[in-house]
Design an enzyme around this catalytic site. Structure first.
Site, PDB file in Angstrom:
ATOM      1  N   SER A  14      36.222  96.889 -39.673  1.00  0.00           N
ATOM      2  CA  SER A  14      37.449  97.674 -39.823  1.00  0.00           C
ATOM      3  C   SER A  14      37.194  99.133 -39.454  1.00  0.00           C
ATOM      4  O   SER A  14      36.055  99.615 -39.546  1.00  0.00           O
ATOM      5  CB  SER A  14      37.904  97.609 -41.289  1.00  0.00           C
ATOM      6  OG  SER A  14      38.886  98.594 -41.553  1.00  0.00           O
ATOM      7  N   TYR A  48      35.995  97.830 -50.604  1.00  0.00           N
ATOM      8  CA  TYR A  48      36.409  97.177 -49.355  1.00  0.00           C
ATOM      9  C   TYR A  48      35.750  97.871 -48.158  1.00  0.00           C
ATOM     10  O   TYR A  48      35.161  97.210 -47.294  1.00  0.00           O
ATOM     11  CB  TYR A  48      37.941  97.199 -49.209  1.00  0.00           C
ATOM     12  CG  TYR A  48      38.390  96.654 -47.873  1.00  0.00           C
ATOM     13  CD1 TYR A  48      38.329  95.288 -47.614  1.00  0.00           C
ATOM     14  CD2 TYR A  48      38.846  97.499 -46.856  1.00  0.00           C
ATOM     15  CE1 TYR A  48      38.711  94.788 -46.373  1.00  0.00           C
ATOM     16  CE2 TYR A  48      39.231  97.006 -45.628  1.00  0.00           C
ATOM     17  CZ  TYR A  48      39.166  95.639 -45.387  1.00  0.00           C
ATOM     18  OH  TYR A  48      39.531  95.143 -44.160  1.00  0.00           O
TER      19      TYR A  48
HETATM   20  N1  NAP Z   1      45.377  93.484 -41.451  1.00  0.00           N
HETATM   21  C1  NAP Z   1      44.732  94.623 -41.295  1.00  0.00           C
HETATM   22  O1  NAP Z   1      45.348  95.709 -41.240  1.00  0.00           O
HETATM   23  C2  NAP Z   1      43.224  94.616 -41.121  1.00  0.00           C
HETATM   24  C3  NAP Z   1      42.596  95.799 -40.709  1.00  0.00           C
HETATM   25  C4  NAP Z   1      41.212  95.801 -40.553  1.00  0.00           C
HETATM   26  C5  NAP Z   1      40.479  94.657 -40.783  1.00  0.00           C
HETATM   27  N2  NAP Z   1      41.119  93.512 -41.199  1.00  0.00           N
HETATM   28  C6  NAP Z   1      40.289  92.327 -41.442  1.00  0.00           C
HETATM   29  O2  NAP Z   1      40.821  91.234 -40.711  1.00  0.00           O
HETATM   30  C7  NAP Z   1      40.407  90.020 -41.342  1.00  0.00           C
HETATM   31  C8  NAP Z   1      41.588  89.073 -41.423  1.00  0.00           C
HETATM   32  O3  NAP Z   1      42.566  89.611 -42.288  1.00  0.00           O
HETATM   33  P1  NAP Z   1      44.139  89.522 -42.001  1.00  0.00           P
HETATM   34  O4  NAP Z   1      44.622  90.903 -41.794  1.00  0.00           O
HETATM   35  O5  NAP Z   1      44.430  88.508 -40.972  1.00  0.00           O
HETATM   36  O6  NAP Z   1      44.646  89.068 -43.463  1.00  0.00           O
HETATM   37  P2  NAP Z   1      45.260  87.687 -44.011  1.00  0.00           P
HETATM   38  O7  NAP Z   1      46.494  87.325 -43.275  1.00  0.00           O
HETATM   39  O8  NAP Z   1      45.334  87.856 -45.495  1.00  0.00           O
HETATM   40  O9  NAP Z   1      44.122  86.605 -43.647  1.00  0.00           O
HETATM   41  C9  NAP Z   1      42.932  86.503 -44.384  1.00  0.00           C
HETATM   42  C10 NAP Z   1      42.311  85.153 -44.093  1.00  0.00           C
HETATM   43  O10 NAP Z   1      41.050  85.080 -44.788  1.00  0.00           O
HETATM   44  C11 NAP Z   1      41.001  83.837 -45.469  1.00  0.00           C
HETATM   45  N3  NAP Z   1      40.152  83.903 -46.645  1.00  0.00           N
HETATM   46  C12 NAP Z   1      40.211  84.759 -47.693  1.00  0.00           C
HETATM   47  N4  NAP Z   1      39.269  84.432 -48.603  1.00  0.00           N
HETATM   48  C13 NAP Z   1      38.624  83.336 -48.104  1.00  0.00           C
HETATM   49  C14 NAP Z   1      37.566  82.521 -48.585  1.00  0.00           C
HETATM   50  N5  NAP Z   1      36.957  82.765 -49.761  1.00  0.00           N
HETATM   51  N6  NAP Z   1      37.169  81.484 -47.813  1.00  0.00           N
HETATM   52  C15 NAP Z   1      37.752  81.229 -46.636  1.00  0.00           C
HETATM   53  N7  NAP Z   1      38.756  81.954 -46.123  1.00  0.00           N
HETATM   54  C16 NAP Z   1      39.184  82.996 -46.875  1.00  0.00           C
HETATM   55  C17 NAP Z   1      42.447  83.500 -45.824  1.00  0.00           C
HETATM   56  O11 NAP Z   1      42.560  82.070 -45.948  1.00  0.00           O
HETATM   57  P3  NAP Z   1      42.698  81.231 -47.303  1.00  0.00           P
HETATM   58  O12 NAP Z   1      43.222  82.141 -48.370  1.00  0.00           O
HETATM   59  O13 NAP Z   1      43.633  80.128 -46.925  1.00  0.00           O
HETATM   60  O14 NAP Z   1      41.306  80.728 -47.581  1.00  0.00           O
HETATM   61  C18 NAP Z   1      43.174  83.989 -44.581  1.00  0.00           C
HETATM   62  O15 NAP Z   1      43.185  82.990 -43.601  1.00  0.00           O
HETATM   63  C19 NAP Z   1      39.798  90.415 -42.685  1.00  0.00           C
HETATM   64  O16 NAP Z   1      38.378  90.365 -42.593  1.00  0.00           O
HETATM   65  C20 NAP Z   1      40.268  91.842 -42.881  1.00  0.00           C
HETATM   66  O17 NAP Z   1      39.379  92.588 -43.688  1.00  0.00           O
HETATM   67  C21 NAP Z   1      42.471  93.466 -41.372  1.00  0.00           C
END
Ligand code: NAP
Length: 261
Positions: free
Chosen positions: A142, A155
């Site tokens: 991130s 985080y």
């Molecule tokens: N959105 C942003 O602004 C942003 C910015 C920077 C970085 N990121 C990073 O991008 C990545 C994806 O996030 P997103 O934004 O797409 O959020 P999201 O829509 O909440 O997706 C998160 C995913 O992680 C999975 N997950 C969470 N805990 C898990 C576990 N214990 N085992 C397996 N899967 C798990 C969830 O699936 P289940 O709950 O079904 O298991 C879901 O598919 C993350 O690493 C986040 O830190 C996001």
């Protein structure tokens, strides 16, 4: 011609969902994993609805906190598709709240997901890639990885951890022809904010920051998977944030404090 195979963790929503779909659209066979299997069934249906040709998809329940689950996903990839070429270690969760007051359970879940989960994924995937002659590991980090982030400190530290190991892995795995990328993702539309652990408030200021679509991020990850690896952000705005973190950490920290408190 060998069809390339990609494993995506956290594929039930947001960036992971879009990335699994994008790899299938690009002709990869995909192992898409997460805990919410009903969401994975929707993803599988979306792959079936893609115009031909597209890759096959195998969906699997997998909690990245559990090393055996992740190892099983790699074993299934090898059994079903005969190899593993790309890992997208994407599964992650946010957490917000003052570090000393936050529930320990939330901090523990964050660390076990964002740190242990990435370690388990890399340690399961790399030997399979090595045996197959190489591959590409993409770790979702991130723009906050080098940011002073009061009220979301654990985080940001988890993303600092994964970016730090990515830099070391680039050297450790080069001889095995395994490229390693850590992608400094900026604000992206997904379920991330709704599912964040701890304090749920969301400042007006944060809501105004420009967002990428998960589909945009996904296309860039597919493209990056055939590159040489490295650390990179996906847009000019995010590169500015990373530079600001480096040059003006105090100012950025105060701005972050207003956003996250
Ligand atoms: N959105 C942003 O602004 C942003 C910015 C920077 C970085 N990121 C990073 O991008 C990545 C994806 O996030 P997103 O934004 O797409 O959020 P999201 O829509 O909440 O997706 C998160 C995913 O992680 C999975 N997950 C969470 N805990 C898990 C576990 N214990 N085992 C397996 N899967 C798990 C969830 O699936 P289940 O709950 O079904 O298991 C879901 O598919 C993350 O690493 C986040 O830190 C996001």
């Amino acid at each position: 011609m060998t069809v390339r195979v990609a494993l995506v963790t956290g594929a039930s929503s947001g960036i992971g969902y879009a990335t699994a779909l994008a790899f299938a659209r690009a002709g990869y066979h995909v192992i898409a994993t997460a805990r919410r299997v009903e969401r994975l069934a929707q993803l599988e249906a979306a792959v079936q609805a893609l115009p031909a040709p597209h890759g096959d998809m195998l969906t699997l329940a997998c909690d990245v906190q559990n090393a055996d689950d992740v190892q099983n996903a790699v074993t299934q990839a090898l059994a079903r598709f005969g190899g593993l070429h790309v890992l997208v270690a994407n599964a992650g969760v946010g957490q917000r709240g003052a570090l000393v007051d936050a529930a320990w359970g939330d901090i523990e879940t964050l660390l076990r997901t964002n740190i242990d989960g990435v370690l388990h994924s890399v340690r399961a995937a790399a030997p399979a890639m090595r045996a197959g002659g190489g591959g590409h590991i993409i770790i979702i980090s991130s723009v906050v990885y080098n940011m002073v982030t009061p009220y979301t400190a654990a985080y940001a530290a988890s993303k600092a951890f994964v970016s730090s190991i990515a830099a070391a892995l680039r050297l450790e795995l080069a001889a095995d022809h395994i490229a390693v990328s850590d992608v400094l993702v900026g604000r992206t539309t997904s379920e991330f904010n709704q599912r964040r652990l701890g304090h749920s408030g969301y400042s007006e200021r944060a809501a105004r920051l420009p967002r990428m679509s998960a589909e945009y991020v996904a296309e860039r990850l597919v493209r990056a998977s055939s590159g040489r690896g490295g650390r990179f952000a996906l847009r000019f705005f995010d590169r500015l944030i990373v530079l600001g973190n480096l040059l003006l950490p105090g100012l950025i920290g105060r701005l972050a404090m207003r956003q996250y408190k």
